[in-house]
Design a protein around this motif. Structure first.
Motif: not given
Length: 351
Positions: A73-98
């Motif tokens: 949606e943001e890209t269609i509006k003309g914005h450049s978005v970069r989401l590259l972070g690692q997901k964590k829970n209480n400092g522990k790396r998660l397996g990925g998307a839900r």
């Protein structure tokens, strides 16, 4: 249905081989020539987001795929978005998307579940590690819930996948057999479970349990165990963390304990420093086991990996070895012993 009619191209990528990245780069160029908005995903931008040809384009990281709608949606509006972070829970790396996200399956009868991301190894040829990082496993209860949900939606076959299914759980205090027994409990009559790729070192630890699971009537007697080379010196240069004897022990044990098991494997031809003698050892291994499923890969040096800096085997030699191994693979008939026998068929494709 028609890429020319689309407002935006969402391009996924693989960083395992040079040709896959070349194809990705060409797709970006084609999209830009067609004046399309572009969102990039997968391992290539995750591993090397500062590449010149990715400049100014939206990127969604391998662990951020659940935010794909927002990025589009943001890209269609003309914005450049970069989401590259690692997901964590209480400092522990998660397996990925839900795991409970809605999905459209390519085949409505097959559910593909990623049980973990990343791995424990540091193979010298691998670029995927740069993108996926260290092992991060999904909790057993989340995987079981996803399987139950899939069966309720009409799925009759589940494929477990990851960079290395054998390493599952080592980061969260459990293991693959424990997960598999929990999944077997919820597989209904008329449905099947299929295991993905598992590297030799971790399967070696669970041979007895794995044999029992692979003999279960609702689990396919199939395992993909990549050997990559039958030369211990090449395996050492690859940093594969096992020797040929380990691989043979796994295969011999499973072939003895699981009647009719199908073992698939991978071979890399022309790894840096591979001699003719090393390659002949690989040929002998294939001749010995006559793998019914063999993934033959010509070595490609991936930028930023240790193997790219090693003395390379000449391209013509790599090509010839790939051809020789392919000819050997096509010279035998691995299913001759099944002729004139009756088997139950399991249909998993709708027209």
């Amino acid at each position: 249905d028609d890429s020319a009619e689309a407002d935006l191209w969402l391009l996924n990528s693989c960083t395992v081989k040079n040709p896959a990245e070349d194809h990705f780069r060409n797709s970006i160029k084609k999209a830009q020539e067609g004046k399309k908005k572009v969102v990039l995903a997968g391992c290539v931008p995750q591993a090397q987001p500062r590449q010149e040809y990715l400049k100014g384009l939206s990127i969604i990281g391998v662990q951020q795929i659940d935010r794909v709608v927002e990025v589009v949606e943001e890209t269609i509006k003309g914005h450049s978005v970069r989401l590259l972070g690692q997901k964590k829970n209480n400092g522990k790396r998660l397996g990925g998307a839900r795991l409970d996200l809605p999905k459209i399956r390519k085949n409505p009868l097959i559910e593909i579940i990623s049980i973990n991301t990343g791995c424990l190894n540091a193979c010298t040829y691998c670029k995927t590690k740069h993108a996926r990082g260290d092992l991060a496993s999904y909790p057993i209860e989340e995987l079981v819930d996803r399987a139950k949900q899939s069966f309720q939606e009409g799925v009759c076959e589940i494929w477990l996948t990851s960079e290395d299914t054998g390493a599952y759980g080592r980061d969260i205090g459990t293991d693959l057999p424990t997960l598999l027994w929990k999944l077997v409990e919820v597989i209904p009559e008329g449905a099947m479970l299929r295991l993905g790729m598992a590297n030799p070192p971790y399967i070696l630890e669970h041979l007895e349990e794995m044999a029992k699971i692979l003999n279960h009537p609702r689990v396919y007697a199939f395992l993909h165990i990549p050997v990559q080379s039958a030369s211990d010196s090449v395996l050492m240069d690859m940093k594969r963390e096992y020797c040929v004897a380990d691989f043979k022990q796994v295969v011999d044990f499973l072939k003895e304990k699981v009647p009719g098991i199908t073992i698939a494997t991978d071979i890399i031809c022309g790894f840096p420093g591979e001699t003719d003698e090393d390659f002949q050892e690989t040929m002998k291994l294939v001749e010995l086991y006559r793998f019914p499923s063999l993934f033959i890969n010509q070595f490609y040096p991936r930028p930023g990996t240790p193997a790219a800096k090693m003395p390379q085997v000449p391209p013509a030699v790599k090509k010839q070895r790939t051809k020789d191994l392919s000819q050997l693979f096509h010279s035998y008939n691995p299913y001759d012993h099944k002729v004139r026998k009756k088997y139950a068929m399991f249909v998993v494709k709708k027209n």
